[in-house]
Design a protein around this motif. Structure first.
Motif, PDB file in Angstrom:
ATOM      1  N   TRP A 137      -6.570   7.131  -5.869  1.00 58.98           N
ATOM      2  CA  TRP A 137      -6.745   5.745  -5.444  1.00 58.98           C
ATOM      3  C   TRP A 137      -8.188   5.445  -5.057  1.00 58.98           C
ATOM      4  O   TRP A 137      -8.677   4.333  -5.291  1.00 58.98           O
ATOM      5  CB  TRP A 137      -5.779   5.425  -4.308  1.00 58.98           C
ATOM      6  CG  TRP A 137      -4.397   5.179  -4.831  1.00 58.98           C
ATOM      7  CD1 TRP A 137      -3.366   6.074  -4.901  1.00 58.98           C
ATOM      8  CD2 TRP A 137      -3.910   3.973  -5.417  1.00 58.98           C
ATOM      9  NE1 TRP A 137      -2.263   5.490  -5.488  1.00 58.98           N
ATOM     10  CE2 TRP A 137      -2.568   4.203  -5.809  1.00 58.98           C
ATOM     11  CE3 TRP A 137      -4.471   2.717  -5.644  1.00 58.98           C
ATOM     12  CZ2 TRP A 137      -1.790   3.219  -6.411  1.00 58.98           C
ATOM     13  CZ3 TRP A 137      -3.696   1.735  -6.246  1.00 58.98           C
ATOM     14  CH2 TRP A 137      -2.371   1.987  -6.621  1.00 58.98           C
TER      15      TRP A 137
ATOM     16  N   MET B 241      -6.288  -3.800  -6.421  1.00 59.08           N
ATOM     17  CA  MET B 241      -7.579  -3.120  -6.326  1.00 59.08           C
ATOM     18  C   MET B 241      -8.641  -3.832  -7.169  1.00 59.08           C
ATOM     19  O   MET B 241      -9.772  -3.372  -7.263  1.00 59.08           O
ATOM     20  CB  MET B 241      -7.446  -1.663  -6.776  1.00 59.08           C
ATOM     21  CG  MET B 241      -6.391  -0.857  -6.028  1.00 59.08           C
ATOM     22  SD  MET B 241      -6.705  -0.717  -4.258  1.00 59.08           S
ATOM     23  CE  MET B 241      -7.827   0.690  -4.208  1.00 59.08           C
TER      24      MET B 241
ATOM     25  N   GLU C 240      -3.497  12.514  -4.270  1.00 62.38           N
ATOM     26  CA  GLU C 240      -3.067  11.114  -4.350  1.00 62.38           C
ATOM     27  C   GLU C 240      -4.159  10.188  -3.839  1.00 62.38           C
ATOM     28  O   GLU C 240      -4.515   9.197  -4.483  1.00 62.38           O
ATOM     29  CB  GLU C 240      -1.796  10.903  -3.528  1.00 62.38           C
ATOM     30  CG  GLU C 240      -1.354   9.444  -3.445  1.00 62.38           C
ATOM     31  CD  GLU C 240      -0.189   9.237  -2.494  1.00 62.38           C
ATOM     32  OE1 GLU C 240       0.847   9.898  -2.677  1.00 62.38           O
ATOM     33  OE2 GLU C 240      -0.315   8.420  -1.564  1.00 62.38           O
ATOM     34  N   THR C 241      -4.724  10.544  -2.696  1.00 63.72           N
ATOM     35  CA  THR C 241      -5.778   9.726  -2.111  1.00 63.72           C
ATOM     36  C   THR C 241      -6.994   9.667  -3.026  1.00 63.72           C
ATOM     37  O   THR C 241      -7.618   8.612  -3.191  1.00 63.72           O
ATOM     38  CB  THR C 241      -6.184  10.274  -0.732  1.00 63.72           C
ATOM     39  OG1 THR C 241      -5.027  10.334   0.109  1.00 63.72           O
ATOM     40  CG2 THR C 241      -7.226   9.384  -0.074  1.00 63.72           C
TER      41      THR C 241
ATOM     42  N   ARG D 176     -10.318   4.223  -7.683  1.00 63.85           N
ATOM     43  CA  ARG D 176     -10.106   2.820  -8.034  1.00 63.85           C
ATOM     44  C   ARG D 176     -10.668   1.887  -6.960  1.00 63.85           C
ATOM     45  O   ARG D 176     -10.305   0.713  -6.908  1.00 63.85           O
ATOM     46  CB  ARG D 176      -8.611   2.558  -8.229  1.00 63.85           C
ATOM     47  CG  ARG D 176      -7.971   3.397  -9.327  1.00 63.85           C
ATOM     48  CD  ARG D 176      -6.506   3.032  -9.489  1.00 63.85           C
ATOM     49  NE  ARG D 176      -6.347   1.633  -9.839  1.00 63.85           N
ATOM     50  CZ  ARG D 176      -5.212   0.956  -9.696  1.00 63.85           C
ATOM     51  NH1 ARG D 176      -4.147   1.548  -9.190  1.00 63.85           N
ATOM     52  NH2 ARG D 176      -5.151  -0.324 -10.044  1.00 63.85           N
TER      53      ARG D 176
ATOM     54  N   ASN E 150       0.834  -1.214   0.000  1.00 62.76           N
ATOM     55  CA  ASN E 150       0.000   0.000   0.000  1.00 62.76           C
ATOM     56  C   ASN E 150       0.869   1.264   0.000  1.00 62.76           C
ATOM     57  O   ASN E 150       0.381   2.343   0.296  1.00 62.76           O
ATOM     58  CB  ASN E 150      -0.985  -0.015   1.172  1.00 62.76           C
ATOM     59  CG  ASN E 150      -0.306  -0.070   2.535  1.00 62.76           C
ATOM     60  OD1 ASN E 150       0.831   0.379   2.695  1.00 62.76           O
ATOM     61  ND2 ASN E 150      -0.998  -0.596   3.521  1.00 62.76           N
TER      62      ASN E 150
ATOM     63  N   THR F 268      -1.881  -2.105  -3.812  1.00 57.79           N
ATOM     64  CA  THR F 268      -3.152  -1.688  -3.247  1.00 57.79           C
ATOM     65  C   THR F 268      -2.985  -0.348  -2.531  1.00 57.79           C
ATOM     66  O   THR F 268      -1.962   0.316  -2.693  1.00 57.79           O
ATOM     67  CB  THR F 268      -3.686  -2.787  -2.302  1.00 57.79           C
ATOM     68  OG1 THR F 268      -4.974  -2.434  -1.826  1.00 57.79           O
ATOM     69  CG2 THR F 268      -2.745  -3.026  -1.135  1.00 57.79           C
ATOM     70  N   TYR F 269      -3.993   0.050  -1.764  1.00 56.42           N
ATOM     71  CA  TYR F 269      -3.939   1.359  -1.097  1.00 56.42           C
ATOM     72  C   TYR F 269      -4.894   1.361   0.085  1.00 56.42           C
ATOM     73  O   TYR F 269      -6.039   0.902  -0.045  1.00 56.42           O
ATOM     74  CB  TYR F 269      -4.348   2.468  -2.070  1.00 56.42           C
ATOM     75  CG  TYR F 269      -3.898   3.866  -1.677  1.00 56.42           C
ATOM     76  CD1 TYR F 269      -2.602   4.286  -1.915  1.00 56.42           C
ATOM     77  CD2 TYR F 269      -4.781   4.752  -1.072  1.00 56.42           C
ATOM     78  CE1 TYR F 269      -2.186   5.562  -1.573  1.00 56.42           C
ATOM     79  CE2 TYR F 269      -4.369   6.031  -0.729  1.00 56.42           C
ATOM     80  CZ  TYR F 269      -3.069   6.430  -0.981  1.00 56.42           C
ATOM     81  OH  TYR F 269      -2.659   7.693  -0.635  1.00 56.42           O
TER      82      TYR F 269
END
Length: 325
Positions: free
Chosen positions: A266, A214, A262-263, A269, A180, A243-244
């Motif tokens: 993600w 994801m 950035e957040t 997705r 992550n 992943t994140y």
């Protein structure tokens, strides 16, 4: 031409994947609420955003296979088959918890499900997984040991020792790195000389691949293929699941080291949203069906909270139980 979902899995399997991810998300968001109310104390590491890894990988394994996790382990245990109410009770420290209230968030354990623990010590699961796989080999069991861990643990000595022994002895271990991108607040490229983490296994002659963590379907396919390879050849394999996590490292982490842009990228997705879109587009489910699934998951989580709230605390004498002398 890209394959349709129906060409890959049955409708029942696809809807089960969706429901499991929704359940895990609702459970984790409820944990955050209960933590803010003081019902859950200590460290709390949430899995929101990474659900496709747990759901896809677990589906790609067999029930007899061992699973080990790190401390972000609620979803791993639930998807493996642990009752959400018992997991919630464990987080509350109640006697009805999965580990009788003695383990808490980071130490979930269900040997009857072959879920061999979450580990709070960074990298603590590596030698345990290696030992379990060695035991399976000695007993001539048809069993794979799947070891889940975060990117931040790959600089631990136990990681390198375990990969070395697993290849030297040709043990049936599937290593799954949930990358992550952050070890607490340190971005992976600031801590690892080789930021393409799946490439780090070449020194141990262990084959590896990078997978979209994801995408629950991609994770299922990769894990199923890898587990079959490990089972057939009795050799280790490595998957890097990219992943994140949508929240900070833990509930005490505001995650100011990450930009909102950035957040947002993600979150676009989000594995749950993207699977729901495909289910609708391909006519596998209606919006009403998906809404019903969400309501059912929410009701299950709410019941889990009620169960935890109403459960008794462990008796004082329980401190002398479940210990080795």
């Amino acid at each position: 031409m890209a394959e349709t979902l129906r060409e890959l899995l049955s409708e029942d399997e696809l809807l089960r994947f969706y429901e499991q991810m929704v359940l895990c998300r609702e459970f984790e968001e409820s944990c955050a609420e209960q933590y803010s109310k003081g019902h859950i104390t200590g460290f709390l590491h949430l899995y929101s955003g990474q659900e496709a890894v747990a759901v896809g990988c677990t589906a790609g394994l067999q029930q007899k296979d061992y699973i080990l996790s790190a401390y972000r382990d609620h979803a791993q245990a639930i998807v493996r088959g642990a009752e959400p109410k018992k997991v919630m009770a464990e987080l509350f420290g109640k006697a009805t918890g999965l580990c009788k209230g003695k383990g808490g968030s980071m130490h979930l354990f269900a040997p009857e499900l072959n879920f061999m623990g979450g580990y709070a010590i960074v990298g603590g699961q590596f030698p345990i997984a290696t030992g379990l796989a060695w035991g399976s080999q000695l007993l001539e069991e048809d069993r794979v040991t799947a070891c889940f861990f975060g990117d931040g643990s790959m600089n631990q000595g136990t990681f390198h020792e375990s990969l070395n022994w697993s290849r030297l002895w040709d043990l049936p271990v599937l290593f799954v790195c949930e990358n992550n991108f952050y070890g607490i607040g340190t971005e992976v490229h600031r801590a690892s000389a080789q930021a393409a983490l799946h490439r780090r296994t070449c020194g141990y002659d262990i084959p590896s691949e990078k997978v979209d963590g994801m995408d629950v379907i991609a994770m299922y396919q990769a894990t199923k293929r890898a587990a079959e390879w490990v089972r057939e050849r009795q050799r280790p394999y490595f998957i890097e699941a990219v992943t994140y996590r949508f929240r900070g490292h833990s509930m005490s982490d505001p995650a100011k080291y990450r930009s909102s842009s950035e957040t947002d990228v993600w979150k676009s997705r989000d594995p749950i949203i993207n699977l729901s879109r495909r289910l609708l587009e391909e006519g596998i489910a209606t919006q009403e069906q998906l809404d019903d699934i969400a309501k059912r998951c929410l009701a299950q989580v709410e019941e889990s909270v009620r169960f935890a709230e109403e459960s008794p605390w462990p008796e004082d004498a329980a401190v002398w139980e479940d210990i080795h002398v």
